[in-house]
Motif scaffolding. Sequence first.
Motif, PDB file in Angstrom:
ATOM      1  N   SER A 165     -57.629  49.216 -29.033  1.00  0.00           N
ATOM      2  CA  SER A 165     -57.570  47.949 -30.147  1.00  0.00           C
ATOM      3  C   SER A 165     -55.991  47.737 -31.003  1.00  0.00           C
ATOM      4  O   SER A 165     -55.565  48.220 -30.112  1.00  0.00           O
ATOM      5  CB  SER A 165     -58.299  48.633 -31.047  1.00  0.00           C
ATOM      6  OG  SER A 165     -57.447  50.383 -31.609  1.00  0.00           O
ATOM      7  N   CYS A 166     -56.299  46.777 -31.136  1.00  0.00           N
ATOM      8  CA  CYS A 166     -55.026  45.837 -31.677  1.00  0.00           C
ATOM      9  C   CYS A 166     -54.888  45.261 -33.559  1.00  0.00           C
ATOM     10  O   CYS A 166     -55.978  44.959 -33.953  1.00  0.00           O
ATOM     11  CB  CYS A 166     -54.211  44.863 -31.060  1.00  0.00           C
ATOM     12  SG  CYS A 166     -55.644  43.931 -30.532  1.00  0.00           S
ATOM     13  N   GLY A 167     -54.255  45.108 -33.271  1.00  0.00           N
ATOM     14  CA  GLY A 167     -54.511  44.361 -35.513  1.00  0.00           C
ATOM     15  C   GLY A 167     -52.806  44.452 -35.884  1.00  0.00           C
ATOM     16  O   GLY A 167     -52.142  44.853 -35.171  1.00  0.00           O
ATOM     17  N   ILE A 179     -55.076  40.287 -42.706  1.00  0.00           N
ATOM     18  CA  ILE A 179     -54.423  41.124 -41.884  1.00  0.00           C
ATOM     19  C   ILE A 179     -55.596  40.653 -40.933  1.00  0.00           C
ATOM     20  O   ILE A 179     -56.550  39.397 -40.554  1.00  0.00           O
ATOM     21  CB  ILE A 179     -56.095  42.520 -42.252  1.00  0.00           C
ATOM     22  CG1 ILE A 179     -56.858  41.605 -42.254  1.00  0.00           C
ATOM     23  CG2 ILE A 179     -55.306  43.719 -43.032  1.00  0.00           C
ATOM     24  CD1 ILE A 179     -58.154  42.815 -42.551  1.00  0.00           C
ATOM     25  N   HIS A 180     -55.177  40.470 -39.161  1.00  0.00           N
ATOM     26  CA  HIS A 180     -55.047  39.496 -38.750  1.00  0.00           C
ATOM     27  C   HIS A 180     -55.050  40.374 -36.773  1.00  0.00           C
ATOM     28  O   HIS A 180     -54.618  41.273 -36.970  1.00  0.00           O
ATOM     29  CB  HIS A 180     -53.928  38.591 -38.433  1.00  0.00           C
ATOM     30  CG  HIS A 180     -53.867  37.361 -39.794  1.00  0.00           C
ATOM     31  ND1 HIS A 180     -54.397  36.957 -40.130  1.00  0.00           N
ATOM     32  CD2 HIS A 180     -52.909  38.017 -40.416  1.00  0.00           C
ATOM     33  CE1 HIS A 180     -53.821  35.792 -41.229  1.00  0.00           C
ATOM     34  NE2 HIS A 180     -53.138  36.824 -41.541  1.00  0.00           N
ATOM     35  N   ILE A 182     -57.201  41.514 -35.240  1.00  0.00           N
ATOM     36  CA  ILE A 182     -58.169  43.056 -35.329  1.00  0.00           C
ATOM     37  C   ILE A 182     -59.441  42.417 -33.904  1.00  0.00           C
ATOM     38  O   ILE A 182     -59.696  42.291 -33.784  1.00  0.00           O
ATOM     39  CB  ILE A 182     -59.167  43.211 -36.493  1.00  0.00           C
ATOM     40  CG1 ILE A 182     -57.737  42.935 -37.490  1.00  0.00           C
ATOM     41  CG2 ILE A 182     -59.719  44.154 -35.931  1.00  0.00           C
ATOM     42  CD1 ILE A 182     -58.927  43.467 -38.731  1.00  0.00           C
ATOM     43  N   GLY A 194     -62.530  49.240 -34.386  1.00  0.00           N
ATOM     44  CA  GLY A 194     -62.361  48.107 -34.857  1.00  0.00           C
ATOM     45  C   GLY A 194     -62.193  48.434 -36.610  1.00  0.00           C
ATOM     46  O   GLY A 194     -60.883  48.203 -37.346  1.00  0.00           O
ATOM     47  N   THR A 198     -58.683  48.300 -38.708  1.00  0.00           N
ATOM     48  CA  THR A 198     -58.753  47.708 -40.469  1.00  0.00           C
ATOM     49  C   THR A 198     -58.007  48.486 -41.453  1.00  0.00           C
ATOM     50  O   THR A 198     -57.940  47.841 -42.525  1.00  0.00           O
ATOM     51  CB  THR A 198     -59.979  47.533 -39.869  1.00  0.00           C
ATOM     52  OG1 THR A 198     -60.445  46.126 -39.356  1.00  0.00           O
ATOM     53  CG2 THR A 198     -60.535  46.362 -41.992  1.00  0.00           C
ATOM     54  N   LEU A 201     -54.333  48.820 -41.757  1.00  0.00           N
ATOM     55  CA  LEU A 201     -53.772  47.592 -41.905  1.00  0.00           C
ATOM     56  C   LEU A 201     -54.342  47.345 -43.299  1.00  0.00           C
ATOM     57  O   LEU A 201     -53.317  47.134 -44.142  1.00  0.00           O
ATOM     58  CB  LEU A 201     -54.665  46.693 -41.190  1.00  0.00           C
ATOM     59  CG  LEU A 201     -54.799  46.589 -39.743  1.00  0.00           C
ATOM     60  CD1 LEU A 201     -55.222  45.151 -39.186  1.00  0.00           C
ATOM     61  CD2 LEU A 201     -53.206  46.805 -39.061  1.00  0.00           C
TER      62      LEU A 201
END
Length: 241
Positions: A165-167, A179-180, A182, A194, A198, A201
């Motif tokens: 996962s990423c964010g 927050i972007h 995601i 996720g 989140t 973040l």
Amino acid sequence: MNTLNQEIVAHLFEFWSEIGNQGGFTKTGLGYTSTLAPSNSWPSKVFITDSSKTDFEYIQRSMQNGILPNSFSIGEDEKLIEKLKLIGFKEISRVKAMCLSSNQDHPCGLSDDIVVVGSSKHALEFAAVASKAFGYTIHPSTINALLGHRQFHLYLGMHLGTYASCGMVYFDGDGNSGIHMIGVLPIYRGLGLGKRLTQALLSKAGASRTKKVFLVASKLGEPIYAKLGFETHGSLVSFKV
């Protein structure tokens, strides 16, 4: 367009613009800004900063001729939307503009499965995960250009020893954050990865004491973020020729 919708959209436009500034691909025109990332990858967009000054027929021709990216966005403005459709623009998406409604507590610090993106290798992994998660290309050089920048904080989430996962968090010039990006790899969806990212973040944004936290979400994502305290304030609307 309501005031909070304007704030959220302005934050997103600043976010895209600053990514382009760091990568060297942001340009400004009369009433608009454009970003054209390497190989027409993310975030290749035109965003309208002042519709009263924008020559939309010029925008249309430039998008058709490949001078500008074939995607532009505006805040929720139904009169302008109808005008654009009459000119010949096609609406391609509406995502929900959301704002955290109150200061809520989120777990402080990062768990062992959340990694700070701090190297070119991590940037490559972030670009790969994000590209697969969202179904469009994010060029590694775009991510690499953000490393060490005080306004951008990027993270990768681990699952079973794999980056899954990423964010990122972006701190804007008005004392707000967003927050972007995601995303979770398709094979690992439904496992709560996720949500975990989140919350990490949000913890970062909260620790920095920003006034508000913004995001944009799909229709499917909206109820997920609503459970975390976000409220919807209109949409971000995108078009192509």
